[in-house]
Design a protein around this motif. Structure first.
Motif, short mmCIF file in Angstrom:
data_model
loop_
_atom_site.label_atom_id
_atom_site.label_comp_id
_atom_site.label_asym_id
_atom_site.label_seq_id
_atom_site.Cartn_x
_atom_site.Cartn_y
_atom_site.Cartn_z
N GLN A 129 4.48 0.75 -4.28
CA GLN A 129 4.90 1.78 -5.19
C GLN A 129 6.34 1.48 -5.60
OE1 GLN A 129 4.62 5.76 -3.66
NE2 GLN A 129 5.47 6.70 -5.49
N ILE A 130 6.60 1.36 -6.90
CA ILE A 130 7.89 0.88 -7.38
C ILE A 130 8.61 1.96 -8.17
CG2 ILE A 130 9.07 -0.89 -8.75
CD1 ILE A 130 7.61 -1.93 -6.26
N ILE A 131 9.91 2.14 -7.80
CA ILE A 131 10.84 2.92 -8.61
C ILE A 131 11.85 1.90 -9.13
CG2 ILE A 131 12.52 4.79 -8.64
CD1 ILE A 131 11.18 5.86 -6.08
N SER A 132 11.98 1.74 -10.44
CA SER A 132 12.82 0.66 -10.97
C SER A 132 13.76 1.16 -12.05
CB SER A 132 11.95 -0.47 -11.52
OG SER A 132 11.20 -0.02 -12.64
N THR A 133 14.89 0.45 -12.16
CA THR A 133 15.87 0.73 -13.21
C THR A 133 16.80 -0.47 -13.35
OG1 THR A 133 17.65 2.18 -13.96
CG2 THR A 133 17.44 1.85 -11.60
N GLY A 142 0.82 -1.21 0.00
CA GLY A 142 0.00 0.00 0.00
C GLY A 142 0.84 1.24 0.00
N ARG A 143 1.29 1.66 1.16
CA ARG A 143 1.97 2.94 1.26
C ARG A 143 3.48 2.81 1.30
NH1 ARG A 143 -2.45 3.55 4.47
NH2 ARG A 143 -1.26 3.01 6.36
N HIS A 144 4.07 1.66 0.97
CA HIS A 144 5.52 1.48 1.00
C HIS A 144 6.10 1.64 -0.41
CE1 HIS A 144 4.42 -0.51 4.81
NE2 HIS A 144 5.59 0.02 5.21
N THR A 145 7.23 2.33 -0.46
CA THR A 145 7.89 2.56 -1.74
C THR A 145 9.15 1.68 -1.80
OG1 THR A 145 7.10 4.84 -1.81
CG2 THR A 145 8.98 4.28 -3.23
#
Length: 796
Positions: free
Chosen positions: A696-700, A669-672
């Motif tokens: 919530q995903i930040i990917s590279t 839910g609220r975890h990045t």
């Protein structure tokens, strides 16, 4: 008045009686004069010889006519004095007696005897005779006795004495004459110096003037305590006679002497000696050198021998050589290497001897050969030999260095290097393969989540997923062999771990094989990942099961052992210390020596094609080595096999709690999450799984870009999931650079194998979070939930 005639008769009678007595006296005198053993003659005051007996004529070599009427100064008579000079006539004993009126006794002179043609030495006594009333002698009574032999003896004695004195003073050996001194019981207690020559002074340093007449105990204080017992030894010679010869050191003079002692007369002894100190020192140095050589020869760690050239017959062999070949010295000395069949290849010896005989540079011949022990076992040796001469004979002096263990270690090193090379290959393959399997497993799981079991492709997808799971297990075996499998060691009781797997193992081997379990009486604590214990036990029992034909027994046993310096040789490969020993024994077909040399090689198998991967025992080998253990195996055809696995024992039993047992909250839910994965397909699949579960995903796929994304993100990053091996930056380096940017983030490493960057041995530290590829959706989500709920429980 008496008749005159009657008175004249007694007078006439007396006169007749006196005349008869006188005649008798004359007769006796003449007999004595004529037959005397001494020469006798009379000489008048004027020097004329008036009477002589036959003995005197014989001594002078003259006739009576030649003698009587002559004087003692006759020019043809040659007379010498005692010194051998011509005698002055005034010194003739008879002339001297008549001139002085005194007797001349024991005069000695020599008279030339023309008959004998040599001088006759005479002892002359001349007695002057006086007439009544006269004080001048009218004649001399002279006796001469032949003392030629005595004189010659005296001359010989003087010559001998002269020669003795010359020898005494000029001999190069020391000479001394002594008088023994005894006590009241007649025992020798001392001796006195009577004479000593110059050589004595030179050799001993004692001057004659300082020692003649003195006792030896005064000259050399303490000699009576000398272990050589000089006084007692010389006393036996002086009192008992005989002669002795000996070599002895004088502690008082600190010299060695070669002595000859004899007794010239009772109570005395003479010594003739020479200084042999230098010789003895040389002998001592030679003996010490020989002792050193013999000690070196005997105690050398290398095998040393002396043998004949042609037959190879041993003249000498040291202990190391005997121990090397398991022979006693009596077995070897006197026998040849040919008789004993010591050379595995006789041509090796022939070639070596030929090289020695044709070698002209004097250097030893070297080579590496194999010798056969008494037990029949062969040893590898580096052989170095040289021909040496002892007297008239030539021998081969040989040095053998046993390199059997060295060659074994080199073989083990080659084997280890081979395994390491294959391991690196296997690890690399497994890493890439795990990424592909992760994609297959992840996507098949996501598709299955959208289908019902009744759907037409559901079973096919399940088959795909099952095949991927089995492939993942195969890669785990490769990683275990390569010692690159990620592990999380903790303190465990090996007995408990084995007991927990007994049910599974029993089902695994089947009903016809009996599995016996004999745990140690006390806990067997080791530090190890429990999953690896299961891998070891599974592969051991499967290997044993396959070696047993139909029915048999597999025995598992644990024990605590301590290996010290005296027992380390009995446990191959182990250092000293405390161990937990796991023993696995089966009564299967066993293995020959060739098989034993290869059993830990990857992909080696004795099974038919398709029945085994050849990774079971190599996996065990990798796990054991990864945990600093040792594995050995004993086996022979028809006698079954026994595996010995040594794990280092830990004395501390820690209580560890599985984080998975803690209360978990739904953390989605609220975890990045910052996701960094260089494989784009894996990155895409993982992002889909996490996003579908509310994260919530930040990917590279680029580590450098991950740093930029983290810096640009306005919110808080709760979790960083990063691959370990990536270009530009590896996972560990990336995390270090991210810590200042997002200090509150948890870090989870993912890899197809535990990178050496995390730990040289692939052992994940307790404060490092790790997930092994390929992972399933459930495994990944469960790991993330555990981490986030433990550090940041959801406020809801």
């Amino acid at each position: 008045m008496q008749d005159p005639d009657s008175a004249a008769k007694p007078l006439a009678h007396r006169e007749a009686s006196v005349s008869g007595a006188l005649s008798e006296s004359e007769r006796r005198y003449q007999t004595l004069f004529s037959n005397n053993v001494a020469g006798i003659f009379y000489q008048r005051a004027d020097g004329r010889l008036i009477d002589v007996n036959e003995r005197a004529l014989e001594l002078f070599g003259l006739t009576r006519d030649q003698f009587l009427g002559q004087t003692s100064m006759h020019p043809e008579w040659r007379v010498l004095d005692d010194d051998g000079l011509e005698l002055n006539w005034q010194k003739h004993p008879s002339i001297l007696a008549m001139r002085t009126g005194r007797e001349v006794r024991n005069a000695r002179l020599a008279v030339y005897n023309p008959i004998r043609r040599h001088f006759v030495w005479l002892k002359v006594d001349a007695v002057p005779e006086f007439r009544d009333g006269e004080n001048q002698p009218h004649q001399a009574f002279v006796t001469v006795t032949d003392v030629t032999e005595q004189r010659e003896a005296e001359i010989a004695l003087k010559a001998s004495e002269a020669r003795y004195r010359s020898l005494f003073q000029n001999m190069i050996n020391g000479f001394a004459l002594h008088q023994i001194v005894v006590d009241n019981d007649g025992a020798p207690v001392d001796y006195v110096f009577l004479e000593a020559n110059e050589a004595f002074e030179t050799i001993t340093g004692l001057k004659s003037d300082a020692i003649i007449g003195r006792k030896v105990t005064e000259v050399l204080p303490g000699i009576e305590k000398d272990p050589a017992d000089w006084i007692g030894r010389y006393g036996r010679v002086a009192l008992g006679g005989g002669e002795i010869r000996f070599d002895q050191e004088s502690a008082s003079l600190k010299q060695w002497f070669s002595v000859s002692a004899y007794s010239p007369q009772k109570g005395q002894f003479a010594t003739i000696f020479e200084d042999i100190t230098e010789r003895k020192q040389t002998e001592l140095a030679l003996k010490q050198s020989e002792d050193k050589f013999h000690t070196l020869f005997r105690t050398s760690p290398f095998g040393l021998t002396l043998s004949t050239i042609d037959e190879g017959r041993f003249v000498e062999a040291n202990d190391a050589f005997c121990h090397m070949l398991k022979y006693s010295k009596s077995d070897l000395v006197g026998r040849s290497s040919l008789d004993l069949d010591l050379w595995e290849n006789l041509a090796d010896r022939n070639e070596m001897v030929s090289r020695l005989q044709h070698q002209t540079d004097g250097k030893p011949a070297k080579g590496e050969y194999r010798l056969v022990c008494k037990t029949g076992k062969c040893v590898d040796v580096i052989y170095e030999a040289q021909i040496i001469r002892l007297g008239q004979d030539a021998y081969i002096f040989s040095c053998f260095n046993d390199i059997t263990e060295t060659r074994k270690l080199e073989e083990q090193l080659r084997q280890s290097q081979k395994l390491e090379s294959v391991g690196r290959l296997a690890g690399g393959v497994a890493h890439d393969f795990n990424n592909m399997l992760g994609i297959i497993i992840g996507h098949s799981e996501m598709i299955l989540d959208t289908l019902e079991p009744a759907d037409e492709i559901y079973d096919s997808l399940m088959e795909i997923q099952d095949a991927a799971d089995r492939s993942a297990r195969l890669t785990r075996q490769l990683l275990a062999f390569a010692r690159k499998q990620a592990i999380t060691p903790k303190n465990i009781d090996l007995n408990e771990e084995i007991s927990a797997t007994m049910g599974m193992l029993t089902r695994l081997i089947g009903e016809t094989i009996v599995l016996e379990w004999a745990p140690a009486d006390t806990p067997c604590i080791i530090k190890m990942d429990p999953t690896q214990i299961v891998q070891i036990l599974t592969n051991l029992t499967i290997n044993a099961r396959d070696a047993i034909d139909n029915s048999g027994t597999i025995k598992l046993r644990t024990e605590r052992i301590s290996i010290d310096n005296t027992s380390v040789a009995d446990h191959e490969g182990c250092a000293t210390g405390n161990y937990i020993l796991l023993t696995a024994t089966d009564d299967g077909c066993g293995m020959d020596s060739d098989t034993l040399e290869q059993i830990f090689e990857p992909f080696f198998t004795t099974k038919d094609v398709g029945e085994g991967t050849g990774l079971g025992l190599s996996t065990i080998y990798g796990i054991v080595k990864q945990n600093n253990g040792v594995i050995n195996v004993h086996s022979s055809p028809g006698a079954g096999s026994t595996f010995y696995i040594y794990f280092p024992e830990t004395r501390i039993q820690a209580t560890e709690t599985d984080p998975g047992h803690s209360q978990r909250n739904n953390t989605s839910g609220r975890h990045t999450i910052l996701l960094v994965e260089d494989d784009k397909a894996v990155l895409h699949m993982t992002r889909l799984i996490l996003e579908k579960n509310g994260y919530q995903i930040i990917s590279t796929h680029e580590p450098e870009k991950a740093l930029q994304l983290a810096s640009d993100f306005n919110g808080e990053i709760d979790l960083v999931i990063t691959d370990v091996i990536m270009p530009e930056l590896n996972g560990k380096e990336l995390v270090e650079q991210l810590k200042p940017i997002c200090p509150g983030a948890i870090h989870l490493f993912a890899s197809g194998y535990t990178a050496d960057v995390l730990s040289p041995k692939g052992i994940v530290a307790e404060d490092v979070h790790f997930i092994q590829k390929p992972y399933t959706k459930r495994t990944l989500l469960k790991k993330i939930q555990a981490l986030l709920s433990k550090s940041k429980p959801d406020s809801n």
